[in-house]
Design a protein around this motif. Structure first.
Motif, PDB file in Angstrom:
ATOM      1  N   ARG A  54      30.176  70.265  53.422  1.00  9.28           N
ATOM      2  CA  ARG A  54      29.599  69.114  54.121  1.00  9.28           C
ATOM      3  C   ARG A  54      30.422  67.859  53.834  1.00  9.28           C
ATOM      4  O   ARG A  54      30.644  67.024  54.721  1.00  9.28           O
ATOM      5  N   ASN A  59      30.893  71.743  60.189  1.00  8.02           N
ATOM      6  CA  ASN A  59      29.636  71.742  60.938  1.00  8.02           C
ATOM      7  C   ASN A  59      28.622  72.730  60.349  1.00  8.02           C
ATOM      8  O   ASN A  59      28.961  73.578  59.528  1.00  8.02           O
ATOM      9  N   GLU A  60      27.364  72.598  60.796  1.00 17.99           N
ATOM     10  CA  GLU A  60      26.271  73.351  60.183  1.00 17.99           C
ATOM     11  C   GLU A  60      26.411  74.868  60.345  1.00 17.99           C
ATOM     12  O   GLU A  60      26.054  75.630  59.448  1.00 17.99           O
ATOM     13  N   ASP A  64      26.570  77.400  57.282  1.00 20.43           N
ATOM     14  CA  ASP A  64      25.694  78.566  57.171  1.00 20.43           C
ATOM     15  C   ASP A  64      26.495  79.818  56.828  1.00 20.43           C
ATOM     16  O   ASP A  64      26.055  80.660  56.047  1.00 20.43           O
ATOM     17  N   VAL A 174      18.532  72.640  58.080  1.00 17.47           N
ATOM     18  CA  VAL A 174      19.864  72.265  57.630  1.00 17.47           C
ATOM     19  C   VAL A 174      20.354  73.330  56.660  1.00 17.47           C
ATOM     20  O   VAL A 174      19.588  73.802  55.831  1.00 17.47           O
ATOM     21  N   ALA A 175      21.605  73.720  56.763  1.00 16.65           N
ATOM     22  CA  ALA A 175      22.141  74.792  55.924  1.00 16.65           C
ATOM     23  C   ALA A 175      21.860  74.534  54.447  1.00 16.65           C
ATOM     24  O   ALA A 175      22.053  73.427  53.949  1.00 16.65           O
TER      25      ALA A 175
END
Length: 223
Positions: A54, A59-60, A64, A174-175
């Motif tokens: 992050r 990106n999310e 993940d 959110v991850a």
């Protein structure tokens, strides 16, 4: 022969003293005739990589994937420690999980795809295999009406339905920040008629009591 799904919190893999106890207990239960599929969380390893990612602007979805890789590494560690009874390599989706299950060996998996908690994976695997009992060895001893670490008025729930719990939990997507049981996981448990037994991962004897005696769960969640 009783079959259940065992969801192991990633926090368990942060404790080098506790993990060997679970390895021995899982082997003991398996040799004793109990059959299970194990789903592992990512723990601090996942959180560390997600935080680093992050900070790097990732990106999310890709974050993940980092979390999924960490959870699979935990699954690989556990399966390697149980290689005398466990299936290797680690299945990466439902199709591979089903194929692994047909071998008759202990199946251990981590995450499957972005946007999906390992709690959801545990429910999907349970539904696929027709398993109606899931034991969640979590980083909490039970389900509460709110976070007991932040809210002194949080009430412990000994038994609660999925419908009731849906009204209590507030999901985050959110991850690295999925709730104990997110709404997607609960919805799958509801349609698959899967009962969930929440126990503390810090008390391996609680897991043994739930499996062998049907008692000792901090919270029982009914479909």
């Amino acid at each position: 022969m009783e079959i259940f799904t065992l969801k192991l919190s990633g926090h368990l893999f942060d404790n080098g003293d506790l993990l060997p106890t679970y390895v021995d207990l899982i082997r003991e239960l398996w040799v004793g005739g109990y059959r299970m599929v194990v789903v592992t969380g990512g723990g601090s390893l996942a959180r560390r990589y997600i935080e680093l990612g992050r900070d790097l602007g990732i990106n999310e979805s890709l974050l993940d994937m980092l979390g999924i890789s960490a959870s699979r590494l935990n699954a690989q560690l556990l399966a390697s420690a149980l290689s005398d009874i466990a299936y290797l390599p680690i299945p990466k989706d439902l199709n591979e999980t089903f194929s692994a299950w047909t071998t008759g060996r202990l199946v251990i998996v981590g995450g499957f795809q972005p946007g999906q908690s390992t709690a959801t994976v545990a429910m999907l695997v349970s539904e696929l295999l027709g398993v109606r009992k899931l034991i969640d060895c979590a980083n909490v001893d039970a389900v509460y009406t709110s976070d007991p670490r932040k809210d002194p008025n949080a009430k412990r729930l000994e038994k609660v339905s999925i419908d009731e719990l849906m009204g209590i939990l507030k999901s985050r997507t959110v991850a690295g920040t999925y709730d104990l049981l997110d709404p997607w996981a609960l919805s799958i448990a509801q349609r698959g008629k899967i009962a969930i037994y929440v126990v503390s991962c810090n008390k391996p004897e609680a897991l043994k009591n739930v499996v062998t005696k049907g008692v000792g769960a901090g919270t029982v969640i009914t479909p």
